[in-house]
Design a protein around this motif. Structure first.
Motif, mmCIF file in Angstrom:
data_model
loop_
_atom_site.group_PDB
_atom_site.id
_atom_site.type_symbol
_atom_site.label_atom_id
_atom_site.label_comp_id
_atom_site.label_asym_id
_atom_site.label_seq_id
_atom_site.Cartn_x
_atom_site.Cartn_y
_atom_site.Cartn_z
ATOM 1 N N PHE A 1 -12.534 18.200 -7.790
ATOM 2 C CA PHE A 1 -11.482 17.425 -7.126
ATOM 3 C C PHE A 1 -11.664 17.385 -5.616
ATOM 4 O O PHE A 1 -11.646 16.306 -5.009
ATOM 5 N N ASN A 2 -11.832 18.539 -4.981
ATOM 6 C CA ASN A 2 -11.896 18.572 -3.512
ATOM 7 C C ASN A 2 -13.110 17.825 -2.966
ATOM 8 O O ASN A 2 -13.016 17.101 -1.973
ATOM 9 N N LEU A 3 -14.264 18.005 -3.609
ATOM 10 C CA LEU A 3 -15.458 17.302 -3.153
ATOM 11 C C LEU A 3 -15.307 15.801 -3.356
ATOM 12 O O LEU A 3 -15.688 14.997 -2.489
ATOM 13 N N LEU B 1 -15.561 12.940 -0.444
ATOM 14 C CA LEU B 1 -16.474 11.801 -0.549
ATOM 15 C C LEU B 1 -15.711 10.479 -0.511
ATOM 16 O O LEU B 1 -16.148 9.500 0.118
ATOM 17 N N ALA B 2 -14.557 10.454 -1.171
ATOM 18 C CA ALA B 2 -13.750 9.235 -1.196
ATOM 19 C C ALA B 2 -13.290 8.873 0.217
ATOM 20 O O ALA B 2 -13.298 7.696 0.607
ATOM 21 N N ARG B 3 -12.896 9.889 0.989
ATOM 22 C CA ARG B 3 -12.481 9.624 2.379
ATOM 23 C C ARG B 3 -13.664 9.144 3.221
ATOM 24 O O ARG B 3 -13.525 8.209 4.017
ATOM 25 N N ASP C 1 -14.642 5.582 1.857
ATOM 26 C CA ASP C 1 -13.546 4.644 1.608
ATOM 27 C C ASP C 1 -13.636 4.048 0.208
ATOM 28 O O ASP C 1 -13.617 2.828 0.016
ATOM 29 N N VAL C 2 -13.771 4.936 -0.764
ATOM 30 C CA VAL C 2 -13.774 4.539 -2.174
ATOM 31 C C VAL C 2 -12.721 5.365 -2.902
ATOM 32 O O VAL C 2 -12.137 6.293 -2.340
ATOM 33 N N GLN C 3 -12.473 5.041 -4.146
ATOM 34 C CA GLN C 3 -11.549 5.820 -4.961
ATOM 35 C C GLN C 3 -12.294 7.024 -5.556
ATOM 36 O O GLN C 3 -13.483 6.943 -5.866
ATOM 37 N N ALA C 4 -11.582 8.104 -5.761
ATOM 38 C CA ALA C 4 -12.183 9.265 -6.420
ATOM 39 C C ALA C 4 -12.666 8.894 -7.817
ATOM 40 O O ALA C 4 -13.647 9.449 -8.317
ATOM 41 N N ALA D 1 -20.354 20.665 4.089
ATOM 42 C CA ALA D 1 -21.491 19.985 4.721
ATOM 43 C C ALA D 1 -21.123 18.569 5.140
ATOM 44 O O ALA D 1 -21.619 18.064 6.152
ATOM 45 N N LEU D 2 -20.258 17.915 4.367
ATOM 46 C CA LEU D 2 -19.857 16.544 4.703
ATOM 47 C C LEU D 2 -19.200 16.462 6.070
ATOM 48 O O LEU D 2 -19.282 15.430 6.746
ATOM 49 N N SER D 3 -18.535 17.550 6.480
ATOM 50 C CA SER D 3 -17.816 17.539 7.759
ATOM 51 C C SER D 3 -18.661 18.069 8.914
ATOM 52 O O SER D 3 -18.185 18.126 10.047
#
Length: 370
Positions: free
Chosen positions: A75-77, A81-83, A86-89, A272-274
């Motif tokens: 869920f958190n990952l 990624l969605a943020r 700009d896509v839906q989970a 890592a994304l941040s």
């Protein structure tokens, strides 16, 4: 069963004929074989800087929870990624590396009656996942080591269910421009899925961008795969993901194993994304290293395939295997690519400045003695 060959006969036909993927030689194995104490590994397109500080801190913070199962839905990952994109989970499928996404789409959509189209010199996993399910691989000759999209489109028939396009391509590093790629995807029949493998997307120079995610709203038959193994330095944790329409993601998640991403991998990938600083440093080191290697090749009178990844394939103008083996004896691991129909090339991953120098010195010495 007394005859051991009968076990092979019990396997499905596609698997019987498979040749397993051969990964790069591990450092420890080479140290044992040759009695060397220092090994430079430039064989597997790994990040020479390793993981970033934020990922390491996330791993350490997660260690006390290892007795628990990971979040089976990630869920958190997925939210991170969605943020970011700009896509839906619901459009995201998490994989044990992006390789697993390639396998999931093959398992979900292929049968022995169907076909898969991909390019010559394309990633070795494409024929493996195709053959494993008994589908037919249609390999289209490359042009200048890159995808011939017009010829690939002509190879698509009513039996074609998948088309694989690696952009940038491994092991050649070639890149298809955005306009040509979108024309290709738009021209595909609705019954054919396009799997756009973007494992090396982060290394593409800003002057050659491919904004593939914006296409997801227009092409429900598009699946984009990316990974944390390369630019994010998390190859050992195996985290990849697919971006697609919610309907396609739903199908993939039906065949995805629960808990296919471990707890440390999920935490590290989210962190890592941040970590924009680590990613930018990685890209800068890669660009500098690419110049260092290609300048070295030029000094040696060698040609190479211009690459948009974190590796470069150099043409030795002679069989690559003996040079590869000679480099091994000097403690330098690179990647022979004869299995990609490139017998005179070696693929070199970009390392640190020192690692690149050690490789170039070793290559210079080897070529002067062959």
């Amino acid at each position: 069963m007394n005859n051991t060959n009968s076990i092979y006969n019990l396997a499905v036909p596609g698997v019987q004929q498979l040749v397993p993927y051969v990964p790069g030689k591990p450092i420890e194995e080479l140290e044992r074989e040759l009695g060397l104490s220092r090994i430079i590994k430039l064989a597997s397109n790994e990040n020479p800087l390793g993981p970033g500080k934020k990922a390491l801190e996330a791993i350490e913070a997660t260690l006390p929870q290892l007795a628990l199962y990971p979040d089976g839905n990630g869920f958190n990952l997925k939210q991170a990624l969605a943020r970011k994109y700009d896509v839906q989970a619901a459009q995201i499928t998490l994989g044990n590396g992006s390789n697993e996404i390639l396998e999931l789409v093959a398992r979900a959509f292929l049968t022995p009656e169907l076909e898969v189209v991909f390019s010559q010199h394309a990633f070795a996993v494409y024929p493996i996942v195709t053959q494993a399910v008994g589908a037919k691989a249609v390999v289209v000759p490359a042009v200048n080591y890159g995808h011939d999209l017009d010829a690939m489109l002509q190879a698509v028939t009513e039996k074609t269910r998948l088309v694989f396009v690696a952009n940038p391509n491994n092991p050649t590093g070639t890149l298809v421009d955005q306009a040509s790629l979108e024309r290709f995807i738009k021209a595909l029949p609705e019954t054919c899925l396009c799997v756009l493998d973007e494992a090396y997307y982060e290394f593409v120079h800003s002057t050659d961008p491919v904004d593939s995610i914006s296409w997801l709203k227009k092409y429900p038959n598009l699946l984009i795969t990316r990974t944390f193994s390369k630019a994010y330095g998390l190859a050992g944790l195996r985290v990849g993901y697919g971006l697609s329409s919610p309907e396609l993601a739903d199908i993939l998640n039906r065949v995805r194993q629960p808990f296919n991403n471990n707890m440390l991998a999920l935490a590290a990938a989210e962190a890592a994304l941040s970590d924009a600083e680590h990613l930018q440093r990685t890209i800068a080191v890669n660009a500098q290293g690419m110049r260092q290697l290609t300048d070295g090749f030029k000094d040696l009178g060698l040609e190479w395939i211009p690459s948009h990844g974190n590796f470069v394939s150099v043409d030795l103008k002679q069989p690559g295997q003996p040079v590869y083996e000679a480099l091994l004896r000097k403690g330098v691991i690179v990647r022979p690519v004869a299995n990609y129909e490139m017998p005179n090339h070696l693929r070199i991953s970009i390392g640190t400045e020192e690692e690149n120098r050690i490789f170039l010195d070793a290559l210079t010495d080897v070529l002067s003695n062959v």
